[in-house]
Design a protein around this motif. Structure first.
Motif, PDB file in Angstrom:
ATOM      1  N   UNK A  59      -3.591  -0.816  -4.316  1.00  9.22           N
ATOM      2  CA  UNK A  59      -4.957  -0.359  -4.040  1.00  9.22           C
ATOM      3  C   UNK A  59      -5.425  -0.797  -2.646  1.00  9.22           C
ATOM      4  N   UNK A  60      -4.511  -0.708  -1.684  1.00  6.94           N
ATOM      5  CA  UNK A  60      -4.848  -1.078  -0.318  1.00  6.94           C
ATOM      6  C   UNK A  60      -5.153   0.186   0.466  1.00  6.94           C
ATOM      7  N   UNK A  61      -5.981   0.048   1.471  1.00  9.31           N
ATOM      8  CA  UNK A  61      -6.304   1.164   2.338  1.00  9.31           C
ATOM      9  C   UNK A  61      -5.177   1.326   3.352  1.00  9.31           C
ATOM     10  N   UNK A  62      -4.483   2.456   3.284  1.00  8.12           N
ATOM     11  CA  UNK A  62      -3.326   2.679   4.154  1.00  8.12           C
ATOM     12  C   UNK A  62      -3.715   2.672   5.627  1.00  8.12           C
ATOM     13  N   UNK A  63      -4.873   3.226   5.946  1.00  4.76           N
ATOM     14  CA  UNK A  63      -5.318   3.250   7.345  1.00  4.76           C
ATOM     15  C   UNK A  63      -5.539   1.837   7.877  1.00  4.76           C
ATOM     16  N   UNK A  64      -6.125   0.971   7.030  1.00  4.46           N
ATOM     17  CA  UNK A  64      -6.341  -0.421   7.444  1.00  4.46           C
ATOM     18  C   UNK A  64      -5.007  -1.131   7.628  1.00  4.46           C
ATOM     19  N   UNK A  65      -4.096  -0.854   6.709  1.00  7.19           N
ATOM     20  CA  UNK A  65      -2.763  -1.447   6.778  1.00  7.19           C
ATOM     21  C   UNK A  65      -2.089  -1.062   8.093  1.00  7.19           C
TER      22      UNK A  65
END
Length: 79
Positions: A59-65
């Protein structure tokens, strides 16, 4: 220069990425991919887990990653 560019394909497995760039393991772990530091995980789950799959799973934000990886000098290819 070009030699220092660390390029990662979003479809590469976490195993491939960590094999190419061992230093990324701590970065990913800090971001929420905590399982990859457990013994054996990289060789099993890591072989079919990709960054985008892992981000969804955790449930992580791919863009932030991707932003964070960019900040660490990694270039992410999305397709």
């Amino acid at each position: 220069g070009f030699m220092s560019e660390k390029i990662i394909d979003i479809k590469d497995s976490v195993y491939q990425i960590c094999s190419s760039y061992p230093e990324i393991m701590n970065i990913l772990s800090d971001m929420g991919f905590t399982d990859i530091t457990k013994p054996g995980m990289l060789n099993t789950v890591g072989r079919f887990m990709t960054l985008d799959k892992g981000a969804r799973l955790k449930k992580l934000n791919l863009d932030e990653l991707i932003d964070k990886l960019n900040n660490h000098g990694f270039q992410i290819i999305r397709r």
